[in-house]
Design an enzyme around this catalytic site. Structure first.
Site, PDB file in Angstrom:
ATOM      1  N   LEU A 249      17.687 -12.049  11.143  1.00  0.00           N
ATOM      2  CA  LEU A 249      16.949 -10.691  10.615  1.00  0.00           C
ATOM      3  C   LEU A 249      17.891 -10.571   9.212  1.00  0.00           C
ATOM      4  O   LEU A 249      19.148 -10.631   9.144  1.00  0.00           O
ATOM      5  CB  LEU A 249      17.056  -9.567  11.411  1.00  0.00           C
ATOM      6  CG  LEU A 249      16.291  -9.578  12.788  1.00  0.00           C
ATOM      7  CD1 LEU A 249      16.655  -8.219  13.805  1.00  0.00           C
ATOM      8  CD2 LEU A 249      14.798  -9.688  12.570  1.00  0.00           C
ATOM      9  N   ASP A 250      17.310  -9.980   8.364  1.00  0.00           N
ATOM     10  CA  ASP A 250      18.023  -9.605   7.033  1.00  0.00           C
ATOM     11  C   ASP A 250      18.692  -8.391   7.059  1.00  0.00           C
ATOM     12  O   ASP A 250      18.841  -7.520   8.403  1.00  0.00           O
ATOM     13  CB  ASP A 250      16.841  -9.027   6.025  1.00  0.00           C
ATOM     14  CG  ASP A 250      15.789 -10.141   5.710  1.00  0.00           C
ATOM     15  OD1 ASP A 250      16.190 -11.336   5.820  1.00  0.00           O
ATOM     16  OD2 ASP A 250      14.733  -9.981   5.343  1.00  0.00           O
ATOM     17  N   LYS A 251      19.816  -8.430   6.463  1.00  0.00           N
ATOM     18  CA  LYS A 251      20.941  -7.305   6.742  1.00  0.00           C
ATOM     19  C   LYS A 251      20.187  -5.940   7.000  1.00  0.00           C
ATOM     20  O   LYS A 251      20.758  -5.247   7.863  1.00  0.00           O
ATOM     21  CB  LYS A 251      21.783  -7.005   5.486  1.00  0.00           C
ATOM     22  CG  LYS A 251      22.702  -5.912   5.553  1.00  0.00           C
ATOM     23  CD  LYS A 251      23.562  -5.964   4.322  1.00  0.00           C
ATOM     24  CE  LYS A 251      24.407  -4.811   4.049  1.00  0.00           C
ATOM     25  NZ  LYS A 251      25.167  -4.708   3.032  1.00  0.00           N
TER      26      LYS A 251
ATOM     27  N   THR B 108      17.224  -4.833   7.981  1.00  0.00           N
ATOM     28  CA  THR B 108      16.241  -5.013   8.953  1.00  0.00           C
ATOM     29  C   THR B 108      16.802  -4.889  10.257  1.00  0.00           C
ATOM     30  O   THR B 108      17.866  -5.465  10.745  1.00  0.00           O
ATOM     31  CB  THR B 108      15.429  -6.404   9.107  1.00  0.00           C
ATOM     32  OG1 THR B 108      14.991  -6.503   7.736  1.00  0.00           O
ATOM     33  CG2 THR B 108      14.391  -6.455  10.089  1.00  0.00           C
TER      34      THR B 108
ATOM     35  N   ARG C 100       8.178  -9.254   4.092  1.00  0.00           N
ATOM     36  CA  ARG C 100       8.362  -8.531   2.740  1.00  0.00           C
ATOM     37  C   ARG C 100       7.546  -9.314   1.767  1.00  0.00           C
ATOM     38  O   ARG C 100       6.973  -8.579   0.909  1.00  0.00           O
ATOM     39  CB  ARG C 100       9.770  -8.391   2.359  1.00  0.00           C
ATOM     40  CG  ARG C 100      10.722  -7.827   3.562  1.00  0.00           C
ATOM     41  CD  ARG C 100      12.201  -8.189   3.452  1.00  0.00           C
ATOM     42  NE  ARG C 100      12.811  -7.551   2.230  1.00  0.00           N
ATOM     43  CZ  ARG C 100      14.020  -7.848   1.970  1.00  0.00           C
ATOM     44  NH1 ARG C 100      14.905  -8.894   2.442  1.00  0.00           N
ATOM     45  NH2 ARG C 100      14.508  -7.291   0.808  1.00  0.00           N
TER      46      ARG C 100
END
Length: 209
Positions: free
Chosen positions: A45-47, A49, A145
């Protein structure tokens, strides 16, 4: 291991974030992590998120989970707040994703990118924002996104893809809410859910009540 990752936690060490990452935590949590590629991380997961991730503790589990993700057998559902009013009827965004030719820190819909598909269902909307449920049918970097921004609906507070800060959100309004997969050893169907964290829950209520 199924982890409910908080927003702000980096998954993999990288320049500027060598310590305090999820991978560092896994190495400290159990001895076997050091014997696995990426300490057992099979998807990220992105930082900024928040939400659910599954991480393998053994090579057997890592192999099975990696294959399940590649075969689209892992169900991943996200909740997001986006700018604008998305269509009321559920729809699918199918567009290839690759590195943005102008900015290397961004991804983009590009002709030579990897195939990607995201299912989108509107949960609620007001005059300026929509609350949506997204289902991943592939797992490209920044997929939700990029796909939503390409349709003119960037995520709230997602500055990288054109989303302005709003609804008191200071990070992208994206949460990995549901995760489903077969147990990598015994095959039992598993399903996990994570409630919206406080910042996103407060913003969600402003749109969806």
């Amino acid at each position: 291991i199924v982890i409910d990752k908080p927003a702000g936690l980096v998954v993999h060490p990288a320049p500027g974030n060598w310590r305090g990452t999820l991978l560092n935590g896994l190495l400290a949590h159990h001895r076997g992590a050091a014997q696995l590629p990426r300490a057992g991380v099979v998807h990220r997961l992105d930082k900024d998120t928040s939400g659910l991730m599954v991480v393998a503790k053994t090579l057997e589990s890592m192999t099975a989970l990696t294959r399940a993700i590649a075969a689209r057998d892992v169900q991943r559902e996200y909740l997001a707040l986006v700018h604008g009013v998305v269509p009321a009827a559920p729809f699918s965004i199918e567009a290839p994703i690759g590195r943005d030719p102008v900015s290397r820190v961004r991804m983009a819909v590009v002709a030579g990118g990897k195939a990607a598909r995201t299912g989108v269902a509107r949960v609620a909307a007001d005059a300026k924002f929509s609350a949506v449920l997204c289902r991943l049918h592939s797992g490209r970097t920044h997929q939700i996104r990029v796909h939503l921004a390409s349709r003119g609906h960037p995520l709230v507070a997602d500055a990288l893809y054109g989303g302005a800060a709003a609804l008191a959100m200071t990070r992208q309004a994206l949460h990995a809410a549901r995760l489903g997969f077969a147990h990598p050893v015994n095959g039992k169907a598993l399903r996990f859910e994570s409630a919206l964290p406080a910042d996103l829950q407060a913003a969600w209520k402003q749109v969806a009540g």
